[in-house]
Design an enzyme around this catalytic site. Structure first.
Site, PDB file in Angstrom:
ATOM      1  CE1 TYR A   1      -2.828  -3.269   1.355  1.00  9.58           C
ATOM      2  CE2 TYR A   1      -4.400  -1.503   0.975  1.00  9.58           C
ATOM      3  CZ  TYR A   1      -4.121  -2.845   1.166  1.00  9.58           C
ATOM      4  OH  TYR A   1      -5.146  -3.760   1.156  1.00  9.58           O
TER       5      TYR A   1
ATOM      6  CG  ASP B   1       1.520 -20.295   3.472  1.00  6.03           C
ATOM      7  OD1 ASP B   1       2.084 -19.923   4.524  1.00  6.03           O
ATOM      8  OD2 ASP B   1       2.124 -20.955   2.594  1.00  6.03           O
TER       9      ASP B   1
ATOM     10  CG  ASP C   1     -12.488  -8.814   4.977  1.00  7.42           C
ATOM     11  OD1 ASP C   1     -12.210  -7.848   5.706  1.00  7.42           O
ATOM     12  OD2 ASP C   1     -13.160  -8.691   3.925  1.00  7.42           O
TER      13      ASP C   1
ATOM     14  CG  ASP D   1      -7.380  -5.962   3.090  1.00  7.83           C
ATOM     15  OD1 ASP D   1      -8.388  -5.568   3.700  1.00  7.83           O
ATOM     16  OD2 ASP D   1      -7.347  -6.134   1.858  1.00  7.83           O
TER      17      ASP D   1
ATOM     18  CE  LYS E   1       4.719 -17.506   1.217  1.00  7.59           C
ATOM     19  NZ  LYS E   1       4.075 -18.809   1.428  1.00  7.59           N
TER      20      LYS E   1
HETATM   21  C1  IPM Z   1     -10.119  -2.303   4.300  1.00  7.09           C
HETATM   22  C2  IPM Z   1     -10.357  -2.179   2.814  1.00  7.09           C
HETATM   23  C3  IPM Z   1      -9.334  -1.235   2.190  1.00  7.09           C
HETATM   24  C4  IPM Z   1      -7.950  -1.877   2.330  1.00  7.09           C
HETATM   25  C5  IPM Z   1      -9.575  -0.847   0.726  1.00  7.09           C
HETATM   26  C6  IPM Z   1     -11.004  -0.552   0.420  1.00  7.09           C
HETATM   27  C7  IPM Z   1      -8.705   0.310   0.366  1.00  7.09           C
HETATM   28  O1  IPM Z   1     -10.352  -3.426   2.209  1.00  7.09           O
HETATM   29  O2  IPM Z   1     -10.130  -1.278   4.988  1.00  7.09           O
HETATM   30  O3  IPM Z   1      -9.959  -3.414   4.776  1.00  7.09           O
HETATM   31  O4  IPM Z   1      -7.517  -2.616   1.431  1.00  7.09           O
HETATM   32  O5  IPM Z   1      -7.310  -1.614   3.323  1.00  7.09           O
HETATM   33 MN    MN Z   2     -10.360  -5.070   3.643  1.00  9.70          MN
END
Ligand code: IPM
Ligand code: MN
Ligand code: NAD
Length: 355
Positions: A138, A217, A245, A241, A185
């Site tokens: 990023y 992984d 999730d 990220d 990694k």
């Molecule tokens: C998050 C989102 C963001 C990221 C995107 C939308 C820029 O997925 O906040 O988790 O990748 O960090």
């Molecule tokens: Mn995200």
């Protein structure tokens, strides 16, 4: 005490969940010394369509001059990739919000919604991801040359690694955790080798904390296999990220997970970890709890109001025992809309704060 809060509703379910977050802020205002001045800071895909930029200068100015930012979600299907989402990255980079704190806790009342069998849930899930938030893939958003060549650079600096890893160690210590997990990694990536070296250098200052390393992984597998074993997990930007999730679904729904994008003692940004959820937008069915728990993080971290923050979380737990949005529904409980879920949590919070 007055606090200025910038508010970005964003796209899709963003405005729907933000409305419920604000509902909670109003209850806090009514039952505490805190007063909030909310200032709109529009950003996202809708704004891009109108003005050709997803984070207008004026919005960023508003954010910079606030005590904190409450952010919904952004992204609209069909727009050129990334034009909306870049607003988030500009805020994170622009305010140097190097910590992305993502707590993932399975409430007892929600055990029925965890997709794992009891034996895998074990004593429970209570993990805090400390995601690096300004570097890695990023740090440089790369480019595409004539639709033939594309590049993104993964950049980590010693300074960037040291500050996030130190934050994670301090966090683990404060939380009285027994161990801290670093995910990388390092068997492949040079950036991870630097990260791992720094993790152990800093770790020497924390002899009583057990330190462990995982490759990303394998970690994704252990996260499902023995989630109860993790406490503080520190990891790079992209890995954080993805893993957060995955972890969010273990606590019932992506809609449950909150986050703080933090630069300690500076303007920080609080948002649910989910996106604009276009598949359910405008239906009044989105789960507002990720946003409401982000308000909790704002109160505890930016405004040093731990007790009020905890009250919000207790109110959420109480509400979950009575009613649920459809993503976490339970056939023996009422199924609630976004607004009704927010109302129920607000009502529980009022009762708690009245005492
Ligand atoms: C998050 C989102 C963001 C990221 C995107 C939308 C820029 O997925 O906040 O988790 O990748 O960090
Ligand atoms: Mn995200
Ligand atoms: P998403 O997080 O929006 O949705 C993934 C799934 O989770 C969908 O089925 C959605 O309905 C569900 N979900 C998400 N939030 C929910 C909630 N509050 N209640 C119930 N269910 C919920 O991910 P996506 O579909 O991959 O992305 C949609 C858009 O959001 C894209 O433009 C993406 O770039 C963007 N995005 C933005 C952010 C952000 O603003 N911070 C974060 C992630 C993705």
């Amino acid at each position: 005490m007055k606090k200025v809060i910038a508010v970005t509703e964003g796209d899709g379910v963003g405005p729907e969940v933000i409305r419920e977050g604000i509902k909670i802020l109003k209850v806090i205002e009514d039952y505490s010394e805190l007063q909030f001045e909310l200032r709109e800071a529009p950003a996202g895909g809708g704004v891009w369509k109108e003005y050709g930029v997803s984070l207008p200068d004026k919005s960023f100015e508003t954010i910079k001059n606030s005590d904190a930012l409450l952010f919904g979600a952004i992204g609209i299907p069909g727009l050129p990739q990334g034009v909306a989402e870049i607003a988030i990255l500009k805020i994170r980079q622009g305010l140097d919000l190097y910590v992305n704190l993502r707590p993932v806790k399975l409430y007892e009342t929600l055990r029925d919604r965890c997709p794992l069998k009891e034996e895998y849930i074990g004593p429970g899930i209570d993990i805090t991801f400390v995601r690096e938030n300004t570097e890695g893939l990023y740090a440089n958003i790369g480019g595409i040359l004539k639709n033939e060549v594309a590049q993104n650079l993964m950049i980590y600096t010693r300074k960037g690694c040291e500050r996030i890893i130190s934050y994670a160690f301090e966090f683990a210590k404060q939380m009285n955790h027994q161990k801290i997990t670093s995910v990388d990694k390092a068997n492949v990536l040079k950036t991870s080798q630097l990260w791992r070296t720094i993790f152990h250098e800093i770790g020497e200052k924390y002899p009583s904390l057990k330190k462990e390393d995982y490759y990303i992984d394998s970690f994704c597998q252990w996260l499902i296999r023995e989630p109860y074993k993790f406490q503080t997990v520190v990891l790079g930007n992209m890995f954080g990220d993805i893993a957060s999730d995955e972890a969010a679904f273990l606590i019932g729904s992506l809609g449950m997970a909150s986050s703080g994008n933090i630069h300690p003692n500076k303007v920080s940004m609080y948002e649910p970890i989910h996106g604009s959820a276009p598949d359910i937008a405008g239906k009044n069915i989105a789960n507002p709890i990720g946003t409401i728990l982000s308000v909790k993080l704002m109160l505890s971290i930016s405004f040093a109001q731990n007790e009020l923050g905890n009250e919000i979380e207790f109110a959420v737990e109480e509400a979950l025992a009575e009613g649920r949005t459809v993503d976490i529904k339970n056939s023996t409980l009422k199924t609630l809309s976004t607004v009704e879920m927010g109302d129920l949590i607000a009502q529980k919070l009022k009762l708690r704060l009245k005492k």
